[in-house]
Design an enzyme around this catalytic site. Structure first.
Site, PDB file in Angstrom:
ATOM      1  N   THR A   1     -47.413 -61.133  44.768  1.00  0.00           N
ATOM      2  CA  THR A   1     -47.824 -61.033  43.368  1.00  0.00           C
ATOM      3  C   THR A   1     -47.266 -62.181  42.538  1.00  0.00           C
ATOM      4  OG1 THR A   1     -47.516 -59.684  41.356  1.00  0.00           O
ATOM      5  CG2 THR A   1     -45.820 -59.518  43.026  1.00  0.00           C
ATOM      6  N   ASP A   2     -47.921 -62.461  41.409  1.00  0.00           N
ATOM      7  CA  ASP A   2     -47.386 -63.478  40.487  1.00  0.00           C
ATOM      8  C   ASP A   2     -46.186 -62.944  39.697  1.00  0.00           C
ATOM      9  OD1 ASP A   2     -48.738 -61.693  38.818  1.00  0.00           O
ATOM     10  OD2 ASP A   2     -49.817 -63.230  37.698  1.00  0.00           O
TER      11      ASP A   2
ATOM     12  N   TYR B   1     -40.115 -53.441  40.830  1.00  0.00           N
ATOM     13  CA  TYR B   1     -41.287 -53.800  41.644  1.00  0.00           C
ATOM     14  C   TYR B   1     -41.286 -55.286  41.988  1.00  0.00           C
ATOM     15  CZ  TYR B   1     -45.981 -55.510  42.573  1.00  0.00           C
ATOM     16  OH  TYR B   1     -47.042 -56.183  43.110  1.00  0.00           O
TER      17      TYR B   1
ATOM     18  N   LYS C   1     -40.797 -57.320  45.644  1.00  0.00           N
ATOM     19  CA  LYS C   1     -41.786 -58.249  46.207  1.00  0.00           C
ATOM     20  C   LYS C   1     -41.172 -59.640  46.410  1.00  0.00           C
ATOM     21  CE  LYS C   1     -45.602 -57.741  47.112  1.00  0.00           C
ATOM     22  NZ  LYS C   1     -46.247 -57.335  48.385  1.00  0.00           N
TER      23      LYS C   1
END
Length: 360
Positions: free
Chosen positions: A142-143, A167, A171
């Site tokens: 994810t960014d 979160y 990641k």
């Protein structure tokens, strides 16, 4: 490559990736490995579930013994890893679930790949040869690992990591692990970091499907804070096509940002959604604006994300196929045409589909 495991293949993005691989690689076995937690829904794949090259394995990436059985059975040449806990709000109330799935789960997959594949120790420290791969660990990320941006600027592949939520921290940790296994053991890997996805089959806890569902039912449309949070939006089918292209064409050890070149403030996005939905539902223009409800902000909310996908466009020629307005229209049409799917998901009935399909 004869056997590819796609983890999280019953989820929102994962199901579109599975479809892309199954349809485009008829000679390759595509193994969908999913634990079928709350966001995993096999109804997403009804159209391809009988394809001869499609297989489903119910397994939890946090349980190495379950993974080992799948590896022994299918002997995968490659892994496309999407299985993850992915909702920021849930990560704030239950961070351990995110650490277990996103960090430990990724480590379990890496350890099995290292064990089952023949790795070349000369390829340590990212010194991968530019030749056809026999194995690949493709990690989909994810960014949000990059943190937040100010009013201007974009995330590039060179942007330093600065995750702000449990979160995004989980990641980021999994991204680091994948690179570390590449550098230490010569494990062939690719990582891509994407912006916010939207489109068909989106689980209705996320902003766009939640608001589509609530407009249909004339329920409040919850908007955090002042509604000025800004995100780049990527149509999920375009994302799946990008993953398929990167998997086949990118050099080993590369990182790519995948974005839609669609930067929208939440409040403007919701107004565009209302405009399109009111028209499609035969309501007067602006009818559903009364449903907009500003709610208390969530902790640690990043103000703005925006991805620069120039490298992917320059290296591989990928670009989004739709504008946000076009993608949103396709998404609304899909939800209006698939109200049974939406009702099943919101009622929890989709979990019965697995029982009826796989308990025979």
């Amino acid at each position: 490559m004869k056997n590819i495991i796609i983890t999280g293949g019953a989820g929102f993005i994962g199901s579109h990736v599975v479809r892309e691989f199954v349809k485009n690689l008829p000679q390759t076995n595509i193994i969908n490995l999913d634990a079928l937690t709350y966001a995993g829904n096999l109804e997403n794949l009804k159209d391809i579930e009988n394809s001869p090259n499609y297989f489903f394995e119910k397994a939890d990436i946090t349980k190495p013994e379950e993974l080992r059985k799948v590896f022994e059975k299918h002997q995968p040449d490659a892994i496309v890893h999407l299985a993850a806990e992915s909702h920021v709000d849930r990560s704030i109330t239950d961070p351990n679930a995110f650490i277990n799935t996103n960090v430990i789960g990724t480590a379990n997959l890496l350890n099995l790949a290292k064990e089952f594949w023949t790795l070349n120790s000369d390829h340590q420290h990212g010194n991968f040869p530019d030749e056809q791969r026999t194995n690949l660990f493709y990690h989909v990320s994810t960014d949000e690992v990059y943190g937040a941006l100010g009013e201007t600027g974009f995330f590039t592949e060179e942007t330093s990591y600065d995750p702000k939520s449990p979160y995004s921290a989980s990641k980021a940790a999994s991204d680091h692990l994948v690179r570390a296994y590449g550098n230490t053991y010569g494990l062939p890997f690719i990582i891509s970091n994407c912006s916010n996805n939207y489109g068909p089959n989106h689980f209705p806890e996320k902003l766009i499907p939640l608001c589509i569902h609530n407009i249909i039912n004339e329920k409040p449309l919850p908007i955090y804070g002042d509604g000025k949070y800004t995100r780049d939006w990527l149509y999920v089918v375009d994302h799946a096509k990008a993953i398929h292209q990167i998997f086949h064409e990118a050099k080993t050890g590369e990182t790519y940002n995948i974005g839609g070149w669609n930067e929208w403030q939440n409040i403007d996005l919701i107004k565009e959604l209302i405009k399109q939905m009111d028209a499609k539902l035969g309501k007067p223009a602006g009818y559903s604006e009364k449903l907009i409800t500003f709610v208390k902000d969530r902790p640690g909310h990043d103000k703005r994300y925006a991805i620069d996908a120039t490298k992917l466009n320059k290296d591989l020629g990928w670009k989004p196929s739709v504008t946000f307005e076009e993608g949103l229209a396709k998404t609304i049409d899909w939800f209006l045409e698939n109200e049974e799917w939406l009702n099943n998901v919101t009622s929890g009935d989709y979990q019965k589909y697995y029982a009826s399909q796989y308990s025979k």
